[in-house]
Write a protein that holds these residues in place. Structure first.
Motif, PDB file in Angstrom:
ATOM      1  N   GLU A 144       0.867  -1.188   0.000  1.00 29.53           N
ATOM      2  CA  GLU A 144       0.000   0.000   0.000  1.00 29.53           C
ATOM      3  C   GLU A 144       0.901   1.234   0.000  1.00 29.53           C
ATOM      4  O   GLU A 144       1.797   1.345   0.818  1.00 29.53           O
ATOM      5  N   ASP A 145       0.646   2.167  -0.938  1.00 29.39           N
ATOM      6  CA  ASP A 145       1.529   3.323  -1.034  1.00 29.39           C
ATOM      7  C   ASP A 145       1.053   4.521  -0.208  1.00 29.39           C
ATOM      8  O   ASP A 145       1.839   5.405   0.097  1.00 29.39           O
ATOM      9  N   GLY A 152      -3.944   0.646  -6.515  1.00 31.03           N
ATOM     10  CA  GLY A 152      -3.416   1.904  -7.051  1.00 31.03           C
ATOM     11  C   GLY A 152      -2.014   2.155  -6.528  1.00 31.03           C
ATOM     12  O   GLY A 152      -1.818   2.905  -5.585  1.00 31.03           O
ATOM     13  N   ASP A 206      -2.890  -3.354  -2.589  1.00 30.57           N
ATOM     14  CA  ASP A 206      -3.599  -2.166  -3.046  1.00 30.57           C
ATOM     15  C   ASP A 206      -3.503  -2.125  -4.577  1.00 30.57           C
ATOM     16  O   ASP A 206      -2.476  -2.482  -5.144  1.00 30.57           O
TER      17      ASP A 206
HETATM   18 CA    CA Z   1      -2.777   3.505  -3.474  1.00 28.92          CA
END
Ligand code: CA
Length: 228
Positions: A8-9, A54, A52
């Motif tokens: 997850e970013d 994205g 995630d």
């Molecule tokens: Ca993301």
């Protein structure tokens, strides 16, 4: 308890998820990029991956495909996109479950536990062998035997058989199977279940017209029961 790789970013979302999982006793390794996730899966495989969609370096679908190229580990996709067509596509591409953001810590923990149990990777002690007539399904070892002979089943054939074997004699609806075994939203009848069912029946040495264990309940679903 499991070792979870969290990809997850968004650092706010990541720390919330990390806290929710560590609070419940899981060991969590977090990373912000798909390429680092791939590297970690090879170097030190976790029990489960939360991905995630994205991410900054790779599109979620590409990240999933690359992960599936190197590992059979359970993958939960976490997405902000409430787009059923996309979710179905990703589940068919090998994701085990999905969660639409935002979700709560207990929901994430429940999903992690349920996926680990369903994929036979539960680390908590619980009875995981089901015996129905001469059919024996060991969920922990992912082994199925009929009349003492091992059955060669694909991942989903095994998951389907294990789900039914845990509920002997009960009628299970097609919707429940799609949602619980495939973790797909029900968007009407499709062929997913039938295709797997066809092969599962063949491997059990029976047909829909002449069933021994797997009975179609017309208009409702399926029932697994011992013959006779
Ligand atoms: Ca993301």
């Amino acid at each position: 308890m499991a070792t979870v790789l969290l990809v997850e970013d968004d650092h706010v979302v990541r720390s919330a998820m990390l806290r929710a999982l560590t609070d419940r006793g899981h060991t969590v390794h977090a990373t912000a990029t798909a390429l680092d996730a791939l590297r970690r899966v090879v170097a030190d495989p976790p029990d489960l991956i939360v991905l995630d969609l994205g991410l900054p370096d790779l599109d979620g679908a590409d990240a999933l495909r690359m992960l599936r190229g190197i590992t059979d580990l359970p993958i939960i996709i976490a997405t902000a996109r409430d787009d059923e067509t996309e979710i179905v596509r990703l589940l068919r591409a090998g994701a085990d479950a999905y969660m639409v953001k935002p979700f709560t810590g207990p929901h994430l923990d429940a999903r992690v536990t349920s996926v680990l149990r369903r994929t036979g990777r539960a680390t908590r002690a619980e009875p995981t062998t089901h015996q129905v007539g001469q059919l024996r399904v060991d969920v922990g070892q992912r082994l199925a035997q009929l009349d003492g002979n091992a059955l060669e089943l694909t991942r989903k054939e095994f998951d389907l058989l294990a789900y039914l074997a845990a509920r002997p004699g009960q009628v299970v609806t097609r919707r429940e199977l799609l949602e619980e075994v495939w973790q797909q939203p029900w968007i009407g009848e499709d062929q997913t279940i039938d295709v797997h069912l066809y092969w599962l029946r063949r491997k059990l040495g029976e047909t829909a017209a002449d069933p021994r264990y797997l009975h179609t309940v017309r208009g409702v679903g399926l029932r697994l029961a011992a013959p006779g």
